[in-house]
Write a protein that holds these residues in place. Structure first.
Motif, PDB file in Angstrom:
ATOM      1  N   MET A  47     -14.569  13.850  -1.504  1.00  0.00           N
ATOM      2  CA  MET A  47     -13.135  13.669  -1.261  1.00  0.00           C
ATOM      3  C   MET A  47     -12.810  13.863   0.219  1.00  0.00           C
ATOM      4  SD  MET A  47     -11.124  15.308  -4.533  1.00  0.00           S
ATOM      5  CE  MET A  47     -11.681  16.986  -4.223  1.00  0.00           C
ATOM      6  N   ARG A  48     -13.406  14.884   0.804  1.00  0.00           N
ATOM      7  CA  ARG A  48     -13.156  15.138   2.228  1.00  0.00           C
ATOM      8  C   ARG A  48     -13.680  13.985   3.086  1.00  0.00           C
ATOM      9  NH1 ARG A  48     -13.334  20.742   5.480  1.00  0.00           N
ATOM     10  NH2 ARG A  48     -12.886  19.866   7.523  1.00  0.00           N
ATOM     11  N   GLN A  49     -14.807  13.425   2.700  1.00  0.00           N
ATOM     12  CA  GLN A  49     -15.380  12.308   3.443  1.00  0.00           C
ATOM     13  C   GLN A  49     -14.423  11.117   3.471  1.00  0.00           C
ATOM     14  OE1 GLN A  49     -19.171  11.198   1.810  1.00  0.00           O
ATOM     15  NE2 GLN A  49     -19.686   9.845   3.493  1.00  0.00           N
ATOM     16  N   ILE A  50     -13.769  10.850   2.335  1.00  0.00           N
ATOM     17  CA  ILE A  50     -12.781   9.759   2.298  1.00  0.00           C
ATOM     18  C   ILE A  50     -11.605  10.079   3.211  1.00  0.00           C
ATOM     19  CG2 ILE A  50     -11.158   8.510   0.822  1.00  0.00           C
ATOM     20  CD1 ILE A  50     -13.151   8.967  -1.503  1.00  0.00           C
ATOM     21  N   VAL A  51     -11.119  11.326   3.125  1.00  0.00           N
ATOM     22  CA  VAL A  51      -9.974  11.727   3.945  1.00  0.00           C
ATOM     23  C   VAL A  51     -10.317  11.660   5.430  1.00  0.00           C
ATOM     24  CG1 VAL A  51      -8.428  13.655   4.498  1.00  0.00           C
ATOM     25  CG2 VAL A  51      -9.006  13.174   2.115  1.00  0.00           C
ATOM     26  N   GLU A  52     -11.518  12.089   5.788  1.00  0.00           N
ATOM     27  CA  GLU A  52     -11.913  12.165   7.202  1.00  0.00           C
ATOM     28  C   GLU A  52     -12.433  10.847   7.761  1.00  0.00           C
ATOM     29  OE1 GLU A  52     -13.263  16.549   8.543  1.00  0.00           O
ATOM     30  OE2 GLU A  52     -14.738  15.477   7.338  1.00  0.00           O
ATOM     31  N   LEU A  53     -12.766   9.891   6.911  1.00  0.00           N
ATOM     32  CA  LEU A  53     -13.316   8.636   7.395  1.00  0.00           C
ATOM     33  C   LEU A  53     -12.397   8.057   8.476  1.00  0.00           C
ATOM     34  CD1 LEU A  53     -15.864   6.931   6.351  1.00  0.00           C
ATOM     35  CD2 LEU A  53     -14.141   5.338   5.511  1.00  0.00           C
ATOM     36  N   PRO A  54     -12.923   7.672   9.638  1.00  0.00           N
ATOM     37  CA  PRO A  54     -12.049   7.207  10.712  1.00  0.00           C
ATOM     38  C   PRO A  54     -11.530   5.792  10.505  1.00  0.00           C
ATOM     39  CG  PRO A  54     -14.339   7.100  11.397  1.00  0.00           C
ATOM     40  CD  PRO A  54     -14.332   7.765  10.047  1.00  0.00           C
ATOM     41  N   LYS A  55     -11.597   5.323   9.283  1.00  0.00           N
ATOM     42  CA  LYS A  55     -11.114   3.993   8.913  1.00  0.00           C
ATOM     43  C   LYS A  55     -10.325   4.130   7.612  1.00  0.00           C
ATOM     44  CE  LYS A  55     -15.283   2.368  11.090  1.00  0.00           C
ATOM     45  NZ  LYS A  55     -16.517   1.563  11.050  1.00  0.00           N
ATOM     46  N   PRO A  56      -9.255   3.364   7.423  1.00  0.00           N
ATOM     47  CA  PRO A  56      -8.466   3.485   6.192  1.00  0.00           C
ATOM     48  C   PRO A  56      -9.283   3.117   4.958  1.00  0.00           C
ATOM     49  CG  PRO A  56      -7.273   2.250   7.867  1.00  0.00           C
ATOM     50  CD  PRO A  56      -8.674   2.404   8.368  1.00  0.00           C
ATOM     51  N   VAL A  57      -8.992   3.814   3.869  1.00  0.00           N
ATOM     52  CA  VAL A  57      -9.629   3.528   2.580  1.00  0.00           C
ATOM     53  C   VAL A  57      -8.535   3.123   1.603  1.00  0.00           C
ATOM     54  CG1 VAL A  57     -11.043   4.409   0.691  1.00  0.00           C
ATOM     55  CG2 VAL A  57     -11.479   5.178   3.035  1.00  0.00           C
ATOM     56  N   VAL A  58      -8.713   1.958   0.990  1.00  0.00           N
ATOM     57  CA  VAL A  58      -7.744   1.410   0.043  1.00  0.00           C
ATOM     58  C   VAL A  58      -8.363   1.449  -1.355  1.00  0.00           C
ATOM     59  CG1 VAL A  58      -6.354  -0.599  -0.601  1.00  0.00           C
ATOM     60  CG2 VAL A  58      -6.822  -0.116   1.828  1.00  0.00           C
ATOM     61  N   GLY A  59      -7.771   2.221  -2.253  1.00  0.00           N
ATOM     62  CA  GLY A  59      -8.218   2.249  -3.640  1.00  0.00           C
ATOM     63  C   GLY A  59      -7.608   1.087  -4.410  1.00  0.00           C
ATOM     64  N   VAL A  60      -8.435   0.398  -5.193  1.00  0.00           N
ATOM     65  CA  VAL A  60      -7.965  -0.739  -5.989  1.00  0.00           C
ATOM     66  C   VAL A  60      -8.340  -0.485  -7.443  1.00  0.00           C
ATOM     67  CG1 VAL A  60      -8.115  -3.220  -6.377  1.00  0.00           C
ATOM     68  CG2 VAL A  60      -8.207  -2.321  -4.042  1.00  0.00           C
ATOM     69  N   VAL A  61      -7.324  -0.375  -8.291  1.00  0.00           N
ATOM     70  CA  VAL A  61      -7.517   0.014  -9.690  1.00  0.00           C
ATOM     71  C   VAL A  61      -7.077  -1.114 -10.616  1.00  0.00           C
ATOM     72  CG1 VAL A  61      -6.863   1.670 -11.483  1.00  0.00           C
ATOM     73  CG2 VAL A  61      -7.119   2.435  -9.106  1.00  0.00           C
ATOM     74  N   ASP A  62      -7.926  -1.414 -11.586  1.00  0.00           N
ATOM     75  CA  ASP A  62      -7.574  -2.385 -12.626  1.00  0.00           C
ATOM     76  C   ASP A  62      -8.085  -1.852 -13.959  1.00  0.00           C
ATOM     77  OD1 ASP A  62      -6.712  -4.676 -13.967  1.00  0.00           O
ATOM     78  OD2 ASP A  62      -8.584  -5.754 -13.577  1.00  0.00           O
ATOM     79  N   GLY A  63      -7.455  -0.772 -14.435  1.00  0.00           N
ATOM     80  CA  GLY A  63      -7.898  -0.179 -15.692  1.00  0.00           C
ATOM     81  C   GLY A  63      -7.535   1.282 -15.774  1.00  0.00           C
ATOM     82  N   HIS A  64      -8.394   2.063 -16.409  1.00  0.00           N
ATOM     83  CA  HIS A  64      -8.106   3.462 -16.707  1.00  0.00           C
ATOM     84  C   HIS A  64      -8.622   4.376 -15.589  1.00  0.00           C
ATOM     85  CE1 HIS A  64      -7.383   1.675 -20.578  1.00  0.00           C
ATOM     86  NE2 HIS A  64      -8.670   1.391 -20.741  1.00  0.00           N
ATOM     87  N   VAL A  65      -7.880   5.458 -15.343  1.00  0.00           N
ATOM     88  CA  VAL A  65      -8.320   6.504 -14.416  1.00  0.00           C
ATOM     89  C   VAL A  65      -8.024   7.839 -15.071  1.00  0.00           C
ATOM     90  CG1 VAL A  65      -8.324   7.346 -12.054  1.00  0.00           C
ATOM     91  CG2 VAL A  65      -7.539   5.017 -12.524  1.00  0.00           C
ATOM     92  N   ARG A  66      -9.023   8.692 -15.106  1.00  0.00           N
ATOM     93  CA  ARG A  66      -8.863   9.981 -15.755  1.00  0.00           C
ATOM     94  C   ARG A  66      -9.369  11.108 -14.859  1.00  0.00           C
ATOM     95  NH1 ARG A  66      -6.274   7.006 -18.208  1.00  0.00           N
ATOM     96  NH2 ARG A  66      -6.237   6.520 -20.448  1.00  0.00           N
ATOM     97  N   ALA A  67      -8.729  12.260 -14.955  1.00  0.00           N
ATOM     98  CA  ALA A  67      -9.198  13.529 -14.399  1.00  0.00           C
ATOM     99  C   ALA A  67      -9.702  13.370 -12.963  1.00  0.00           C
ATOM    100  CB  ALA A  67     -10.257  14.122 -15.320  1.00  0.00           C
ATOM    101  N   GLY A  68     -10.984  13.678 -12.724  1.00  0.00           N
ATOM    102  CA  GLY A  68     -11.528  13.645 -11.372  1.00  0.00           C
ATOM    103  C   GLY A  68     -11.388  12.317 -10.668  1.00  0.00           C
ATOM    104  N   GLY A  69     -11.272  11.228 -11.421  1.00  0.00           N
ATOM    105  CA  GLY A  69     -11.042   9.933 -10.796  1.00  0.00           C
ATOM    106  C   GLY A  69      -9.753   9.900 -10.001  1.00  0.00           C
ATOM    107  N   LEU A  70      -8.754  10.673 -10.439  1.00  0.00           N
ATOM    108  CA  LEU A  70      -7.500  10.729  -9.698  1.00  0.00           C
ATOM    109  C   LEU A  70      -7.675  11.427  -8.362  1.00  0.00           C
ATOM    110  CD1 LEU A  70      -6.533  10.251 -12.746  1.00  0.00           C
ATOM    111  CD2 LEU A  70      -4.360  11.170 -11.976  1.00  0.00           C
ATOM    112  N   GLY A  71      -8.651  12.335  -8.279  1.00  0.00           N
ATOM    113  CA  GLY A  71      -8.926  12.986  -6.999  1.00  0.00           C
ATOM    114  C   GLY A  71      -9.386  12.000  -5.950  1.00  0.00           C
ATOM    115  N   LEU A  72     -10.180  11.001  -6.365  1.00  0.00           N
ATOM    116  CA  LEU A  72     -10.596   9.959  -5.429  1.00  0.00           C
ATOM    117  C   LEU A  72      -9.395   9.155  -4.946  1.00  0.00           C
ATOM    118  CD1 LEU A  72     -13.864   8.507  -7.017  1.00  0.00           C
ATOM    119  CD2 LEU A  72     -13.628  10.274  -5.253  1.00  0.00           C
ATOM    120  N   LEU A  73      -8.484   8.818  -5.867  1.00  0.00           N
ATOM    121  CA  LEU A  73      -7.298   8.065  -5.475  1.00  0.00           C
ATOM    122  C   LEU A  73      -6.423   8.883  -4.518  1.00  0.00           C
ATOM    123  CD1 LEU A  73      -6.210   6.330  -8.799  1.00  0.00           C
ATOM    124  CD2 LEU A  73      -7.753   5.504  -7.012  1.00  0.00           C
ATOM    125  N   GLY A  74      -6.318  10.176  -4.775  1.00  0.00           N
ATOM    126  CA  GLY A  74      -5.546  11.027  -3.878  1.00  0.00           C
ATOM    127  C   GLY A  74      -6.118  11.055  -2.469  1.00  0.00           C
TER     128      GLY A  74
END
Length: 235
Positions: free
Chosen positions: A73-100
């Motif tokens: 999660m920190r790696q996504i936050v710190e990445l010096p390039k924007p990260v765009v999450g694209v969802v087409d379906g279900h997201v549960r529990a820890g998967g929401l942490g990635l989206l956050g």
């Protein structure tokens, strides 16, 4: 990794377990993000999935170290390039942490979400690092405490999702038109407080999560889940 006009696409591709966050999946995604960080041809990253589930949360049979997941999660936050999450379906529990952790999230109308931890006797501990700074507090209270499923409209209103997936091309076009330095420095402004929370709270939340998962209630909750029955506390 697929690269097209400066946009690198990383795909969660473990449909057999609904892209549950196993040790292998977490390690593979971390490697992909490292490659994107080093590649000057990458302007931004899209994080998406195969199958009808973005992620079912932690893989309870082959889980990653909680430290590895926090670092991801920190790696996504710190990445010096924007990260765009694209969802087409279900997201549960820890998967929401990635989206956050993502900077922008788009989702289809058929997508749905749930913080199901309370239903197996634990809590959304480590994923709070990325979720609580972004979620509307009253909505966070409801869905943290009830584990209810919610849809796209609710996800947008509460701050989990930025926009419907019909906005994806406009978002990517905007990122392609921005300078690498501008994107890097704008993201640093946006993520500064989240990174402060990682420094301050990550260790406490990892330990709290470990204690919860080792508890009798969590054992009952996970057993009930695998046996497809109600846990003993169900009224």
């Amino acid at each position: 990794m697929k690269l097209e006009r400066g946009i690198a696409t990383l795909t969660l591709d473990s449909p057999a377990n609904r892209n549950a966050l196993s040790a292998a999946l977490v390690a593979g995604l971390a490697d992909g993000l490292k490659a994107c960080a080093k590649d000057p041809a990458v302007r931004a990253v899209v994080l998406t999935h195969t199958g009808n589930t973005f992620s079912a949360g932690a893989d309870l049979k082959a889980p990653p170290s909680p430290y590895a997941y926090v670092e991801l999660m920190r790696q996504i936050v710190e990445l010096p390039k924007p990260v765009v999450g694209v969802v087409d379906g279900h997201v549960r529990a820890g998967g929401l942490g990635l989206l956050g952790a993502c900077d922008v999230v788009v989702a289809s109308e058929r997508s749905d979400f749930a913080l199901t931890e309370v239903r197996i006797g634990v809590a959304p501990a480590v994923i709070s690092l990325t979720l609580l700074p972004k979620l509307e507090p009253r909505a966070a209270s409801r869905y943290y405490l009830t584990g209810e499923r919610f849809g796209l409209a609710e996800a947008v209103a509460m701050g989990l999702v930025t926009a419907p997936d019909t906005d994806l091309e406009a978002v990517l076009d905007g990122l392609r038109g921005a300078s690498p330095q501008g994107l890097r420095e704008a993201k640093r402004l946006l993520t500064a407080r989240v990174l402060e929370a990682f420094e301050r709270d990550a260790e406490d939340l990892v330990q709290r999560s470990a204690t919860l998962f080792a508890s009798a209630e969590a054992r009952e909750g996970m057993t009930a889940l695998f046996e497809r029955r109600d846990p003993e506390w169900r009224l």
